[in-house]
Enzyme design. Sequence first.
Site, PDB file in Angstrom:
ATOM      1  N   HIS A  17       0.781  -1.201   0.190  1.00 18.42           N
ATOM      2  CA  HIS A  17      -0.031  -0.124   0.229  1.00 18.42           C
ATOM      3  C   HIS A  17       0.783   1.546   0.029  1.00 18.42           C
ATOM      4  O   HIS A  17       0.693   2.194  -0.856  1.00 18.42           O
ATOM      5  CB  HIS A  17      -0.868   0.010   1.161  1.00 18.42           C
ATOM      6  CG  HIS A  17      -1.975  -1.182   1.177  1.00 18.42           C
ATOM      7  ND1 HIS A  17      -1.946  -1.902   2.223  1.00 18.42           N
ATOM      8  CD2 HIS A  17      -3.083  -1.236   0.516  1.00 18.42           C
ATOM      9  CE1 HIS A  17      -3.067  -2.618   2.241  1.00 18.42           C
ATOM     10  NE2 HIS A  17      -3.692  -2.331   0.993  1.00 18.42           N
ATOM     11  N   LYS A  41     -16.370  -6.954   5.179  1.00 14.59           N
ATOM     12  CA  LYS A  41     -15.154  -7.819   5.631  1.00 14.59           C
ATOM     13  C   LYS A  41     -15.095  -7.635   7.374  1.00 14.59           C
ATOM     14  O   LYS A  41     -15.405  -6.400   7.736  1.00 14.59           O
ATOM     15  CB  LYS A  41     -13.717  -7.236   5.221  1.00 14.59           C
ATOM     16  CG  LYS A  41     -13.657  -7.610   3.616  1.00 14.59           C
ATOM     17  CD  LYS A  41     -12.265  -7.306   3.233  1.00 14.59           C
ATOM     18  CE  LYS A  41     -12.192  -7.182   1.754  1.00 14.59           C
ATOM     19  NZ  LYS A  41     -11.030  -6.753   1.239  1.00 14.59           N
ATOM     20  N   ARG A  89      -2.078  -5.712  -8.257  1.00 12.75           N
ATOM     21  CA  ARG A  89      -0.975  -6.727  -8.099  1.00 12.75           C
ATOM     22  C   ARG A  89      -1.306  -7.753  -9.219  1.00 12.75           C
ATOM     23  O   ARG A  89      -0.939  -7.348 -10.319  1.00 12.75           O
ATOM     24  CB  ARG A  89      -1.071  -7.208  -6.729  1.00 12.75           C
ATOM     25  CG  ARG A  89      -0.894  -6.212  -5.423  1.00 12.75           C
ATOM     26  CD  ARG A  89      -1.287  -6.679  -4.304  1.00 12.75           C
ATOM     27  NE  ARG A  89      -2.927  -7.378  -4.262  1.00 12.75           N
ATOM     28  CZ  ARG A  89      -3.343  -7.818  -3.304  1.00 12.75           C
ATOM     29  NH1 ARG A  89      -2.809  -7.997  -2.115  1.00 12.75           N
ATOM     30  NH2 ARG A  89      -4.716  -8.068  -3.286  1.00 12.75           N
TER      31      ARG A  89
HETATM   32  O1  PNS Z   1      -8.959  -2.977   0.230  1.00 13.66           O
HETATM   33  P1  PNS Z   1     -10.391  -3.367  -0.255  1.00 13.66           P
HETATM   34  O2  PNS Z   1     -11.229  -4.145   0.882  1.00 13.66           O
HETATM   35  O3  PNS Z   1     -10.183  -4.097  -1.562  1.00 13.66           O
HETATM   36  O4  PNS Z   1     -11.260  -2.032  -0.613  1.00 13.66           O
HETATM   37  C1  PNS Z   1     -12.467  -2.202  -1.214  1.00 13.66           C
HETATM   38  C2  PNS Z   1     -13.371  -0.709  -1.160  1.00 13.66           C
HETATM   39  C3  PNS Z   1     -13.172  -0.050   0.170  1.00 13.66           C
HETATM   40  C4  PNS Z   1     -12.452   0.218  -2.298  1.00 13.66           C
HETATM   41  C5  PNS Z   1     -14.708  -1.047  -1.636  1.00 13.66           C
HETATM   42  O5  PNS Z   1     -15.497  -2.055  -0.747  1.00 13.66           O
HETATM   43  C6  PNS Z   1     -15.528   0.309  -1.557  1.00 13.66           C
HETATM   44  O6  PNS Z   1     -15.223   1.269  -2.253  1.00 13.66           O
HETATM   45  N1  PNS Z   1     -16.794   0.244  -0.592  1.00 13.66           N
HETATM   46  C7  PNS Z   1     -17.429   1.400  -0.334  1.00 13.66           C
HETATM   47  C8  PNS Z   1     -18.854   0.837  -0.805  1.00 13.66           C
HETATM   48  C9  PNS Z   1     -19.076   1.147  -2.363  1.00 13.66           C
HETATM   49  O7  PNS Z   1     -19.072   2.104  -2.703  1.00 13.66           O
HETATM   50  N2  PNS Z   1     -19.521   0.172  -3.247  1.00 13.66           N
HETATM   51  C10 PNS Z   1     -19.625   0.229  -4.688  1.00 13.66           C
HETATM   52  C11 PNS Z   1     -18.569   0.062  -5.493  1.00 13.66           C
HETATM   53  S1  PNS Z   1     -18.295  -1.759  -5.577  1.00 13.66           S
END
Ligand code: PNS
Length: 157
Positions: A17, A41, A89
Amino acid sequence: MKTAVYPGSFDPITNGHLDVIERALKIFDKLVIAVLENGNKECLFSSKERADMIKGATKGMRVEVEPFSGLLVDYLRKKKTSLVVRGLRAVSDFDYEFQMAIANKKLEPETETIFILTDKEYFYLSSTTVKELARNKANVSGFVPKNVELALRKRFS
Ligand code: PNS
């Protein structure tokens, strides 16, 4: 002033990150690191702990660290930007990232997701792997910043 949002669970932040953050800062003036709270999660660390660890690891960088909940597109509107940074990745990331980018663009057509390829050193590094290693008392010093290493050691002691 170009600001982008780098959203994620960051449970916890890894050197992969950090690599994405450093490289994104070559493109953008400022990066808002948005830490998801109340996601699907189950997290090892609370959103405040995750945000604090990121703050500790990014001292002196042009970043703002903040927990967020709800839809990413709503958060982008609040931060007055339509730019999203995500790290890519291995090939296996692509499907998930593609789905999210398309979903966000459907919800808000202005949204642009910029993918930054993680350095090959971190290609197979994930927070999940790091937690698994730390849980089993392996040395994770090459994978995470020092403050995270200490937090993991404490959590699994
Ligand atoms: O590190 P991660 O868990 O892969 O990040 C995922 C994240 C936070 C980017 C994604 O879950 C997110 O944007 N969640 C907010 C809800 C949302 O906007 N969902 C619609 C897009 S799929």
